[in-house]
Design an enzyme around this catalytic site. Structure first.
Site, mmCIF file in Angstrom:
data_model
loop_
_atom_site.group_PDB
_atom_site.id
_atom_site.type_symbol
_atom_site.label_atom_id
_atom_site.label_comp_id
_atom_site.label_asym_id
_atom_site.label_seq_id
_atom_site.Cartn_x
_atom_site.Cartn_y
_atom_site.Cartn_z
ATOM 1 N N HIS A 27 0.833 -1.204 0.000
ATOM 2 C CA HIS A 27 0.000 0.000 0.000
ATOM 3 C C HIS A 27 0.871 1.259 0.000
ATOM 4 O O HIS A 27 0.687 2.159 -0.833
ATOM 5 C CB HIS A 27 -0.905 -0.004 1.235
ATOM 6 C CG HIS A 27 -1.740 1.229 1.391
ATOM 7 N ND1 HIS A 27 -3.045 1.295 0.961
ATOM 8 C CD2 HIS A 27 -1.462 2.451 1.929
ATOM 9 C CE1 HIS A 27 -3.532 2.505 1.219
ATOM 10 N NE2 HIS A 27 -2.587 3.222 1.817
ATOM 11 N N GLU A 28 1.832 1.309 0.911
ATOM 12 C CA GLU A 28 2.702 2.476 1.014
ATOM 13 C C GLU A 28 3.622 2.593 -0.193
ATOM 14 O O GLU A 28 3.991 3.701 -0.605
ATOM 15 C CB GLU A 28 3.524 2.416 2.304
ATOM 16 C CG GLU A 28 2.706 2.455 3.588
ATOM 17 C CD GLU A 28 1.865 3.717 3.720
ATOM 18 O OE1 GLU A 28 2.249 4.759 3.142
ATOM 19 O OE2 GLU A 28 0.817 3.663 4.395
ATOM 20 N N HIS A 66 1.943 4.721 -2.819
ATOM 21 C CA HIS A 66 2.151 6.151 -2.572
ATOM 22 C C HIS A 66 3.579 6.561 -2.945
ATOM 23 O O HIS A 66 3.797 7.584 -3.601
ATOM 24 C CB HIS A 66 1.922 6.471 -1.086
ATOM 25 C CG HIS A 66 0.507 6.296 -0.626
ATOM 26 N ND1 HIS A 66 -0.587 6.802 -1.316
ATOM 27 C CD2 HIS A 66 -0.005 5.680 0.479
ATOM 28 C CE1 HIS A 66 -1.693 6.503 -0.653
ATOM 29 N NE2 HIS A 66 -1.370 5.824 0.429
#
Length: 343
Positions: free
Chosen positions: A17-18, A21
């Site tokens: 998920h990170e 980003h």
């Protein structure tokens, strides 16, 4: 062992998920100050390309800290200095990467044991399905306006649309048959049609179909999460039905113990299946328009597009702070319920 496996699964999901980003931030020239796995004190870390990569003490959570992310600074390389569309891409990338991870993990499962074909395996006498002539071996194609691709969708449709009449389309000997039915109480307050499909009835497929049904697998988990949220918001489910990290660890432990008797291969498949559930769930939850979540941040960015100027960063930051506090309270309540269920 269950705690160790849970930490591995959570770490994989959060890291991916990170990373979404992180990747989009770097692509758009935004400086990533720190990319970390875990929360709390830093255990170890190193600097590369202007970014500190860290492993922290608490194994839950993670972050991709960008320069000036919650501030109004527009210095070169800051989050605010990027175009609004670049910022939207960066924020949306986290949940999108959760769905990408779910798809990649689904490839392993579908490629190994196939997909659960929505074939009717049992028709119960005395129920509407038998009365309307449905038979074992019929392939369910559609229920009302919902296309059916996997067997679990049949069960879920009945669960989430209790007492609703349906028009069901099945395929038999290459021909489509459509019938209308009204559900019947099975004596326990659950309304059913008297047909049974099974997630254990699997059909292996070629490369293209593996790709297709892996996408359907992700769609299934996204739909399941959305329907579950609808039940929560409409009062059909309560906060006691929710599970947090403690509940998930308990579920992983139970699944691990039950799978061991079938061999290591099935333990592996079940852990992958749980990972798909969790990463799809995290992707959907993060897209909810709640302050402090990615969805809440996207709302402010969309408003910026509409207004043509950014909302005051201090006001936005306060809204996200309040949202974060409320989410922390909810997490504590859910964790308390999880612990209570263990005893």
């Amino acid at each position: 062992m269950s705690i160790f496996i849970a930490v591995l699964i959570f770490s994989l999901i959060i890291l991916f998920h990170e990373f979404g980003h992180f990747l989009l931030a770097k692509k758009n020239g935004i400086t990533v100050v720190e990319f970390s796995l875990g929360m709390g004190p830093r255990l170890l870390g190193f600097d590369k390309g202007g970014t500190k990569y860290s492993l922290k003490l608490l194994p839950f959570g993670g972050s991709c800290m960008m320069l000036g992310e919650d501030e109004g600074t527009t210095e070169p390389g800051s989050f605010a200095s990027a175009s609004v569309w670049a910022r939207i891409a960066v924020i949306a990338a986290g949940p999108v990467f959760n769905f990408i991870l779910a798809f990649l993990l689904s490839l392993f499962i579908i490629g190994s044991i196939g997909y659960d074909k929505p074939v009717i395996l049992q028709v119960s006498e005395g129920y509407p399905a038998a009365e309307m002539g449905l038979q074992e071996g019929d392939l369910v194609k559609k229920i009302n306006h919902t296309r059916i691709h996997v067997a679990r969708e049949v069960t879920n449709y009945v669960t989430f649309h209790q007492k609703e009449d349906v028009v069901i389309t099945v395929e038999r000997d290459g021909k489509e048959i459509t019938v209308a039915m009204s559900p019947q109480d099975n004596g326990s307050g659950r309304y059913i049609f008297g047909i049974a499909c099974s997630s254990n009835y699997r059909e292996k497929c070629g490369v293209l179909d593996t790709l297709k049904y892996s996408a359907y697998e992700v769609k299934y988990w996204i739909d399941l999460t959305i329907q579950s949220l609808k039940m929560l918001f409409t009062g059909q489910a309560g906060i006691n039905d929710m599970s947090g990290p403690v509940g998930v660890v308990s579920y992983i432990g139970e699944t691990y113990e039950e799978s061991q008797s079938s061999g290591g291969f099935y333990v592996w498949l079940n852990m992958l299946n749980i990972s798909i559930l969790l990463t799809a769930n995290l992707g959907v939850m993060n897209l909810l328009p709640i302050p402090a979540l990615d969805g809440g941040r996207l709302i402010f960015l969309i408003l910026e597009v509409i207004r043509g100027r950014r909302i005051d960063p201090e006001k936005e930051g306060m809204v996200h702070f309040v949202g974060l506090m409320l989410l922390m309270v909810l997490m504590v309540v859910v964790m308390f319920n999880d612990v209570r269920k263990l005893f």
